[in-house]
Design a protein around this motif. Structure first.
Motif, short mmCIF file in Angstrom:
data_model
loop_
_atom_site.label_atom_id
_atom_site.label_comp_id
_atom_site.label_asym_id
_atom_site.label_seq_id
_atom_site.Cartn_x
_atom_site.Cartn_y
_atom_site.Cartn_z
N ARG A 172 0.83 -1.21 0.00
CA ARG A 172 0.00 0.00 0.00
C ARG A 172 0.86 1.26 0.00
O ARG A 172 0.53 2.25 -0.64
N ARG A 191 -4.14 3.31 -6.99
CA ARG A 191 -5.16 2.68 -6.14
C ARG A 191 -6.54 3.25 -6.42
O ARG A 191 -7.52 2.52 -6.49
N ASP A 199 -7.30 -1.34 0.29
CA ASP A 199 -6.87 -0.16 -0.46
C ASP A 199 -7.16 1.14 0.28
O ASP A 199 -6.73 2.21 -0.15
#
Length: 230
Positions: A116, A124, A158
Protein backbone atom coordinates in the motif's frame (compact mmCIF):
# COMPACT_ATOMS: atom_id res chain seq x y z
CA UNK A 1 -8.11 -2.99 8.77
CA UNK A 2 -11.58 -4.47 9.18
CA UNK A 3 -11.61 -8.09 8.00
CA UNK A 4 -14.76 -9.51 9.60
CA UNK A 5 -18.21 -8.04 10.04
CA UNK A 6 -20.26 -8.33 13.24
CA UNK A 7 -23.02 -10.92 13.06
CA UNK A 8 -25.73 -8.28 12.80
CA UNK A 9 -23.94 -6.07 10.26
CA UNK A 10 -25.73 -7.43 7.21
CA UNK A 11 -29.13 -7.07 8.85
CA UNK A 12 -28.38 -3.51 9.98
CA UNK A 13 -27.25 -2.41 6.54
CA UNK A 14 -30.19 -4.13 4.81
CA UNK A 15 -32.59 -2.41 7.21
CA UNK A 16 -30.96 0.97 6.54
CA UNK A 17 -31.32 0.50 2.79
CA UNK A 18 -34.96 -0.60 3.11
CA UNK A 19 -35.77 2.41 5.30
CA UNK A 20 -34.10 4.83 2.90
CA UNK A 21 -35.89 3.36 -0.12
CA UNK A 22 -39.34 3.82 1.44
CA UNK A 23 -38.89 7.53 0.73
CA UNK A 24 -37.63 7.26 -2.83
CA UNK A 25 -37.97 5.48 -6.14
CA UNK A 26 -34.18 5.19 -6.29
CA UNK A 27 -32.14 2.10 -5.48
CA UNK A 28 -29.17 1.77 -3.14
CA UNK A 29 -26.73 -1.14 -3.09
CA UNK A 30 -23.66 -1.75 -0.90
CA UNK A 31 -20.49 -3.70 -1.68
CA UNK A 32 -17.44 -4.24 0.51
CA UNK A 33 -14.30 -5.61 -1.15
CA UNK A 34 -11.45 -6.98 0.91
CA UNK A 35 -9.03 -6.26 -1.96
CA UNK A 36 -9.55 -5.04 -5.52
CA UNK A 37 -6.06 -5.81 -6.82
CA UNK A 38 -2.94 -7.71 -5.80
CA UNK A 39 -0.77 -4.90 -7.25
CA UNK A 40 1.71 -7.58 -8.24
CA UNK A 41 2.73 -5.50 -11.23
CA UNK A 42 3.69 -2.64 -8.91
CA UNK A 43 5.92 -4.95 -6.87
CA UNK A 44 7.51 -6.29 -10.05
CA UNK A 45 8.19 -2.76 -11.22
CA UNK A 46 9.92 -1.79 -7.97
CA UNK A 47 11.92 -5.03 -7.94
CA UNK A 48 13.06 -4.56 -11.54
CA UNK A 49 14.06 -0.95 -10.88
CA UNK A 50 16.03 -1.95 -7.81
CA UNK A 51 17.81 -4.73 -9.68
CA UNK A 52 18.78 -2.38 -12.50
CA UNK A 53 19.74 0.70 -10.52
CA UNK A 54 21.10 -0.30 -7.11
CA UNK A 55 23.99 -2.49 -8.35
CA UNK A 56 25.34 0.50 -10.28
CA UNK A 57 26.39 1.96 -6.93
CA UNK A 58 28.96 -0.82 -6.61
CA UNK A 59 30.93 0.28 -9.68
CA UNK A 60 32.47 3.43 -8.15
CA UNK A 61 33.46 1.28 -5.16
CA UNK A 62 35.63 -0.89 -7.41
CA UNK A 63 33.35 -3.91 -7.53
CA UNK A 64 35.14 -7.21 -8.04
CA UNK A 65 33.80 -10.77 -8.39
CA UNK A 66 35.88 -11.70 -5.32
CA UNK A 67 33.27 -9.90 -3.21
CA UNK A 68 30.97 -12.86 -3.84
CA UNK A 69 32.13 -16.24 -2.49
CA UNK A 70 32.78 -18.74 -5.25
CA UNK A 71 33.42 -16.19 -8.00
CA UNK A 72 37.13 -15.78 -7.44
CA UNK A 73 39.77 -18.47 -7.78
CA UNK A 74 43.03 -18.57 -5.91
CA UNK A 75 44.77 -19.44 -9.19
CA UNK A 76 45.35 -17.01 -12.02
CA UNK A 77 44.17 -17.92 -15.50
CA UNK A 78 46.62 -18.07 -18.42
CA UNK A 79 47.83 -14.64 -19.50
CA UNK A 80 46.06 -14.47 -22.85
CA UNK A 81 42.69 -15.54 -21.47
CA UNK A 82 42.82 -13.77 -18.13
CA UNK A 83 40.97 -10.68 -19.31
CA UNK A 84 38.11 -12.75 -20.76
CA UNK A 85 37.85 -14.84 -17.60
CA UNK A 86 37.81 -11.76 -15.36
CA UNK A 87 35.14 -10.09 -17.47
CA UNK A 88 33.00 -13.22 -17.41
CA UNK A 89 33.33 -13.51 -13.65
CA UNK A 90 32.41 -9.85 -13.17
CA UNK A 91 29.33 -10.16 -15.36
CA UNK A 92 28.26 -13.35 -13.60
CA UNK A 93 28.71 -11.79 -10.17
CA UNK A 94 26.81 -8.67 -11.26
CA UNK A 95 23.94 -10.83 -12.54
CA UNK A 96 23.79 -12.71 -9.23
CA UNK A 97 23.57 -9.43 -7.32
CA UNK A 98 20.78 -8.25 -9.59
CA UNK A 99 18.84 -11.50 -9.13
CA UNK A 100 19.18 -11.38 -5.35
CA UNK A 101 18.10 -7.74 -5.21
CA UNK A 102 15.11 -8.43 -7.44
CA UNK A 103 13.95 -11.30 -5.24
CA UNK A 104 14.49 -9.48 -1.94
CA UNK A 105 12.75 -6.28 -3.05
CA UNK A 106 9.87 -8.22 -4.58
CA UNK A 107 9.28 -10.22 -1.39
CA UNK A 108 9.44 -7.10 0.78
CA UNK A 109 6.99 -5.22 -1.41
CA UNK A 110 4.51 -8.08 -1.21
CA UNK A 111 3.92 -7.31 2.46
CA UNK A 112 0.45 -5.69 2.56
CA UNK A 113 1.56 -2.56 4.43
CA UNK A 114 4.53 -2.06 2.13
CA UNK A 115 2.44 -2.73 -0.97
CA UNK A 116 0.00 0.00 0.00
CA UNK A 117 2.85 2.38 0.79
CA UNK A 118 4.70 1.94 -2.52
CA UNK A 119 1.58 1.98 -4.70
CA UNK A 120 0.79 5.50 -5.94
CA UNK A 121 -2.50 6.82 -4.62
CA UNK A 122 -3.63 7.55 -8.18
CA UNK A 123 -3.13 3.89 -9.13
CA UNK A 124 -5.16 2.68 -6.14
CA UNK A 125 -7.88 5.20 -6.86
CA UNK A 126 -8.21 4.12 -10.49
CA UNK A 127 -8.36 0.42 -9.65
CA UNK A 128 -10.90 0.92 -6.87
CA UNK A 129 -13.02 3.05 -9.19
CA UNK A 130 -12.86 0.41 -11.91
CA UNK A 131 -13.84 -2.29 -9.41
CA UNK A 132 -16.75 -0.17 -8.21
CA UNK A 133 -17.96 0.34 -11.77
CA UNK A 134 -17.76 -3.40 -12.41
CA UNK A 135 -19.95 -4.04 -9.35
CA UNK A 136 -22.34 -1.29 -10.40
CA UNK A 137 -22.87 -3.00 -13.75
CA UNK A 138 -22.80 -6.55 -12.38
CA UNK A 139 -25.70 -5.88 -10.00
CA UNK A 140 -27.84 -4.14 -12.60
CA UNK A 141 -27.81 -0.69 -11.04
CA UNK A 142 -27.48 0.82 -14.51
CA UNK A 143 -30.84 -0.56 -15.69
CA UNK A 144 -33.11 0.67 -12.91
CA UNK A 145 -36.20 2.62 -13.89
CA UNK A 146 -35.23 6.28 -14.07
CA UNK A 147 -31.50 5.46 -13.89
CA UNK A 148 -31.38 6.31 -10.19
CA UNK A 149 -29.19 3.51 -8.84
CA UNK A 150 -26.48 4.34 -6.29
CA UNK A 151 -23.62 2.03 -5.32
CA UNK A 152 -21.77 2.49 -2.03
CA UNK A 153 -18.43 0.71 -2.34
CA UNK A 154 -15.62 0.16 0.17
CA UNK A 155 -12.21 -1.35 -0.62
CA UNK A 156 -10.65 -2.36 2.69
CA UNK A 157 -7.03 -3.20 1.81
CA UNK A 158 -6.87 -0.16 -0.46
CA UNK A 159 -8.32 2.24 2.14
CA UNK A 160 -10.60 3.71 -0.52
CA UNK A 161 -14.35 4.24 -0.83
CA UNK A 162 -16.42 5.11 -3.88
CA UNK A 163 -19.98 6.30 -4.42
CA UNK A 164 -21.23 5.58 -7.93
CA UNK A 165 -24.48 7.29 -8.95
CA UNK A 166 -26.26 6.58 -12.23
CA UNK A 167 -26.74 9.34 -14.76
CA UNK A 168 -30.38 9.92 -13.80
CA UNK A 169 -29.37 11.40 -10.46
CA UNK A 170 -25.70 12.30 -10.91
CA UNK A 171 -26.47 15.28 -13.15
CA UNK A 172 -28.98 16.70 -10.67
CA UNK A 173 -26.98 16.47 -7.46
CA UNK A 174 -24.06 18.52 -6.16
CA UNK A 175 -20.97 16.25 -6.19
CA UNK A 176 -20.20 17.29 -2.61
CA UNK A 177 -23.18 15.19 -1.48
CA UNK A 178 -21.43 12.03 -2.60
CA UNK A 179 -18.26 13.25 -0.92
CA UNK A 180 -20.13 13.55 2.38
CA UNK A 181 -21.47 10.02 2.03
CA UNK A 182 -18.00 8.69 1.20
CA UNK A 183 -16.55 10.48 4.23
CA UNK A 184 -19.23 9.02 6.50
CA UNK A 185 -18.35 5.51 5.31
CA UNK A 186 -14.63 6.19 5.70
CA UNK A 187 -15.10 7.32 9.28
CA UNK A 188 -17.01 4.14 10.12
CA UNK A 189 -14.24 2.01 8.64
CA UNK A 190 -11.58 3.92 10.56
CA UNK A 191 -13.46 3.31 13.81
CA UNK A 192 -13.64 -0.40 13.04
CA UNK A 193 -17.43 -0.19 12.67
CA UNK A 194 -18.17 -0.70 8.96
CA UNK A 195 -21.87 -1.31 9.61
CA UNK A 196 -22.25 2.16 11.12
CA UNK A 197 -20.30 3.63 8.23
CA UNK A 198 -22.54 2.02 5.65
CA UNK A 199 -25.66 3.01 7.61
CA UNK A 200 -24.56 6.66 7.67
CA UNK A 201 -23.68 6.63 3.95
CA UNK A 202 -26.98 4.96 3.07
CA UNK A 203 -28.86 7.58 5.08
CA UNK A 204 -27.17 10.47 3.27
CA UNK A 205 -27.72 8.91 -0.16
CA UNK A 206 -31.33 8.16 0.77
CA UNK A 207 -31.96 11.80 1.64
CA UNK A 208 -30.66 12.92 -1.74
CA UNK A 209 -32.71 10.34 -3.59
CA UNK A 210 -35.85 11.25 -1.63
CA UNK A 211 -35.41 14.93 -2.53
CA UNK A 212 -35.05 14.38 -6.25
CA UNK A 213 -36.86 11.07 -6.76
CA UNK A 214 -39.82 10.60 -4.40
CA UNK A 215 -41.55 7.20 -4.42
CA UNK A 216 -43.90 6.38 -7.28
CA UNK A 217 -47.41 4.95 -6.80
CA UNK A 218 -45.93 1.68 -7.94
CA UNK A 219 -42.53 1.48 -6.27
CA UNK A 220 -41.03 -1.99 -6.83
CA UNK A 221 -37.76 -2.94 -5.21
CA UNK A 222 -35.61 -3.42 -8.30
CA UNK A 223 -32.35 -4.28 -6.50
CA UNK A 224 -31.99 -6.41 -3.37
CA UNK A 225 -31.48 -4.50 -0.12
CA UNK A 226 -28.23 -5.98 1.09
CA UNK A 227 -24.49 -5.76 1.49
CA UNK A 228 -22.30 -7.94 -0.72
CA UNK A 229 -18.82 -8.83 0.50
CA UNK A 230 -16.28 -9.84 -2.15
Amino acid sequence: MVTDLPNDAHDRIAAAIAAAETRTSGEIFCVMARRVSSYRDVSLGWAAAAALILPLGLIPLGFEPAWIPGFADSWEAAHLASRDVSTGQALGAYAVIQAVLFLVVYLITRLPVVTRWITPRAVRRVRVRNAAMQQFLAHGLHVTDGRTGVLIFAALADHQVEIVADEGIHARVDPSVWGDAAEALSQGLKRGDPAAGFEAAVGLCGEVLATHFPPRPSNPNEVADRLVVI
